[in-house]
Motif scaffolding. Structure first.
Motif, PDB file in Angstrom:
ATOM      1  N   ILE A 272       0.962   0.270   7.648  1.00  0.00           N
ATOM      2  CA  ILE A 272       1.851  -0.873   7.879  1.00  0.00           C
ATOM      3  C   ILE A 272       2.191  -1.427   6.500  1.00  0.00           C
ATOM      4  N   PHE A 273       3.426  -1.278   6.086  1.00  0.00           N
ATOM      5  CA  PHE A 273       3.817  -1.616   4.724  1.00  0.00           C
ATOM      6  C   PHE A 273       4.120  -3.114   4.601  1.00  0.00           C
ATOM      7  N   SER A 274       3.517  -3.750   3.598  1.00  0.00           N
ATOM      8  CA  SER A 274       3.742  -5.174   3.341  1.00  0.00           C
ATOM      9  C   SER A 274       4.680  -5.415   2.165  1.00  0.00           C
ATOM     10  N   GLY A 275       4.894  -4.427   1.341  1.00  0.00           N
ATOM     11  CA  GLY A 275       5.774  -4.587   0.186  1.00  0.00           C
ATOM     12  C   GLY A 275       5.614  -3.417  -0.761  1.00  0.00           C
ATOM     13  N   ALA A 276       6.516  -3.312  -1.714  1.00  0.00           N
ATOM     14  CA  ALA A 276       6.463  -2.214  -2.676  1.00  0.00           C
ATOM     15  C   ALA A 276       7.207  -2.607  -3.938  1.00  0.00           C
ATOM     16  N   SER A 277       6.830  -1.970  -5.048  1.00  0.00           N
ATOM     17  CA  SER A 277       7.493  -2.226  -6.321  1.00  0.00           C
ATOM     18  C   SER A 277       7.290  -1.029  -7.235  1.00  0.00           C
ATOM     19  N   VAL A 278       8.244  -0.818  -8.137  1.00  0.00           N
ATOM     20  CA  VAL A 278       8.119   0.223  -9.146  1.00  0.00           C
ATOM     21  C   VAL A 278       7.749  -0.425 -10.464  1.00  0.00           C
ATOM     22  N   VAL A 279       6.635   0.026 -11.055  1.00  0.00           N
ATOM     23  CA  VAL A 279       6.148  -0.497 -12.327  1.00  0.00           C
ATOM     24  C   VAL A 279       5.724   0.686 -13.191  1.00  0.00           C
ATOM     25  N   ASN A 280       6.291   0.773 -14.395  1.00  0.00           N
ATOM     26  CA  ASN A 280       5.935   1.834 -15.336  1.00  0.00           C
ATOM     27  C   ASN A 280       6.033   3.228 -14.704  1.00  0.00           C
ATOM     28  N   ASN A 281       7.161   3.474 -14.020  1.00  0.00           N
ATOM     29  CA  ASN A 281       7.431   4.771 -13.402  1.00  0.00           C
ATOM     30  C   ASN A 281       6.409   5.169 -12.341  1.00  0.00           C
ATOM     31  N   LYS A 282       5.768   4.186 -11.750  1.00  0.00           N
ATOM     32  CA  LYS A 282       4.872   4.423 -10.620  1.00  0.00           C
ATOM     33  C   LYS A 282       5.307   3.530  -9.464  1.00  0.00           C
ATOM     34  N   LEU A 283       5.223   4.070  -8.257  1.00  0.00           N
ATOM     35  CA  LEU A 283       5.534   3.291  -7.062  1.00  0.00           C
ATOM     36  C   LEU A 283       4.241   2.731  -6.491  1.00  0.00           C
ATOM     37  N   TYR A 284       4.190   1.414  -6.365  1.00  0.00           N
ATOM     38  CA  TYR A 284       3.042   0.745  -5.759  1.00  0.00           C
ATOM     39  C   TYR A 284       3.457   0.243  -4.373  1.00  0.00           C
ATOM     40  N   ILE A 285       2.711   0.652  -3.365  1.00  0.00           N
ATOM     41  CA  ILE A 285       2.983   0.246  -1.980  1.00  0.00           C
ATOM     42  C   ILE A 285       1.774  -0.519  -1.460  1.00  0.00           C
ATOM     43  N   VAL A 286       2.013  -1.698  -0.929  1.00  0.00           N
ATOM     44  CA  VAL A 286       0.925  -2.499  -0.368  1.00  0.00           C
ATOM     45  C   VAL A 286       0.843  -2.227   1.131  1.00  0.00           C
ATOM     46  N   GLU A 287      -0.356  -1.839   1.589  1.00  0.00           N
ATOM     47  CA  GLU A 287      -0.583  -1.573   3.008  1.00  0.00           C
ATOM     48  C   GLU A 287      -1.360  -2.742   3.616  1.00  0.00           C
ATOM     49  N   LYS A 288      -0.916  -3.212   4.781  1.00  0.00           N
ATOM     50  CA  LYS A 288      -1.362  -4.478   5.332  1.00  0.00           C
ATOM     51  C   LYS A 288      -2.868  -4.585   5.580  1.00  0.00           C
TER      52      LYS A 288
END
Length: 332
Positions: A272-288
């Protein structure tokens, strides 16, 4: 006998439904790495597409926490531009304050304002009754008010209007986009999706000649050459440069180009995805349920880091920071 059989079937269906268990994201392997948590001054009270309102009435914008602004009780932060901050309450009052907290505009409308943007002395706003407004900040005059179709239920994520050179693009709560001149004349309306419920525009942006919009069911990209569509049950959506990342409700992640051609995909079962962002050519996905999923920009080389607690529904991500409850984590 027939009635008894019918009752037996209904009872069996009811009992089987009651025994259905919710499925959770349970990664087989998690990283030993950890992400340091930092404390906020107060818990999160409300979240908009533009930022966070804290319980102590301070705000968090896309630029970080702003302790100089203290909203009135019951007001929610909606947006900012050039040192001006927009807020609104449930009674339909819309206010604009400067960077010292002084109120420079205050006016009540027929229903709560749920999304707003401000630029060059103009306020573009969308109300809970699906009215769109264009307001002159200095004279407090309403230059345009238009009522779109009636809505019955909306997604809590409501996109804000976008100012361009001579026009303003408004997202509606019924799956439409309105293109409006700064004089207040409506030039065009575009239907993205025609669902009955939860059909508001949740994302709206313009990059070069591409207008990108999304609802919970559809993504559309419009440019002078073509119109592209992506259909699905959409939970989250971000754009990074000329790439789009679509996070689906079934745990799937799809990367596309600006014409919505699929470039890569991955699947995280029951996530269940809560948000995501790209930082320093990496994708960070927050799972609930309490995980950070890190991948490269091709959705490969996955690393999953466990947090200590579940993510509250009131959360906000911007740049390298993810805010939730009374804490935030910073992505490296």
């Amino acid at each position: 006998m027939k009635n008894f059989a019918l009752v037996s079937i209904i009872l069996a269906l009811f009992l089987s439904g009651c025994n259905t268990k919710r499925q959770y994201f349970e990664p087989e392997i998690t990283s030993k790495d950890s992400i340091k948590k930092h404390s906020l001054d107060s818990k999160i009270s409300d979240v908009s597409i533009a930022g966070v309102t804290l319980k102590n009435s301070n705000i968090i914008t896309k630029n970080g926490q702003n302790s100089k602004i203290k909203l009135k009780e019951g007001f929610k932060f909606l947006g900012e531009d050039d040192g001006l901050f927009i807020s609104a309450n449930l009674d339909g009052v819309l206010e604009v304050s400067d960077d010292s907290g002084n109120i420079v505009f205050s006016k009540q409308y027929g229903s709560a304002i749920v999304a707003a943007s401000i630029k060059s002395g103009l306020i573009a706003a969308v109300s809970a009754l699906n009215h769109i407004y264009l307001i002159d900040l200095n004279s407090a005059q309403t230059l345009m008010e238009y009522k779109s179709s009636e809505v019955f239920a909306i997604d809590s994520r409501v996109a804000a209007p976008v100012f361009l050179n001579s026009i303003i693009i408004y997202p509606s709560l019924d799956g439409r986009i309105y293109v409006v001149q700064k004089s207040g004349q409506i030039l065009k309306d575009i239907v993205i999706s025609s669902e009955t419920f939860f059909n508001n525009v949740t994302y709206l942006d313009v990059i070069d000649d591409n207008m990108i919009a999304a609802t919970a069911k559809k993504v559309i990209v419009i440019n002078p050459q073509k119109i592209s569509y992506f259909d699905g049950e959409i939970k989250n959506f971000i754009r990074h440069g000329n790439e789009i990342f679509i996070f689906k409700k079934d745990g799937g992640v799809v990367k596309t180009d600006l014409e919505l051609n699929e470039l890569a995909k991955n699947y995280f079962k029951f996530a269940i995805f809560s948000g995501a962002s790209v930082v320093n050519n990496k994708l960070y996905i927050v799972e609930k349920t309490g995980y950070i999923i890190q991948t490269d920009l091709n959705l490969a080389n996955t690393k999953i880091i466990e947090l200590s607690d579940e993510i509250d529904d009131k959360s906000f991500i911007s740049g390298d920071k993810f805010y939730y409850d009374n804490e935030f984590v910073k992505f490296e």
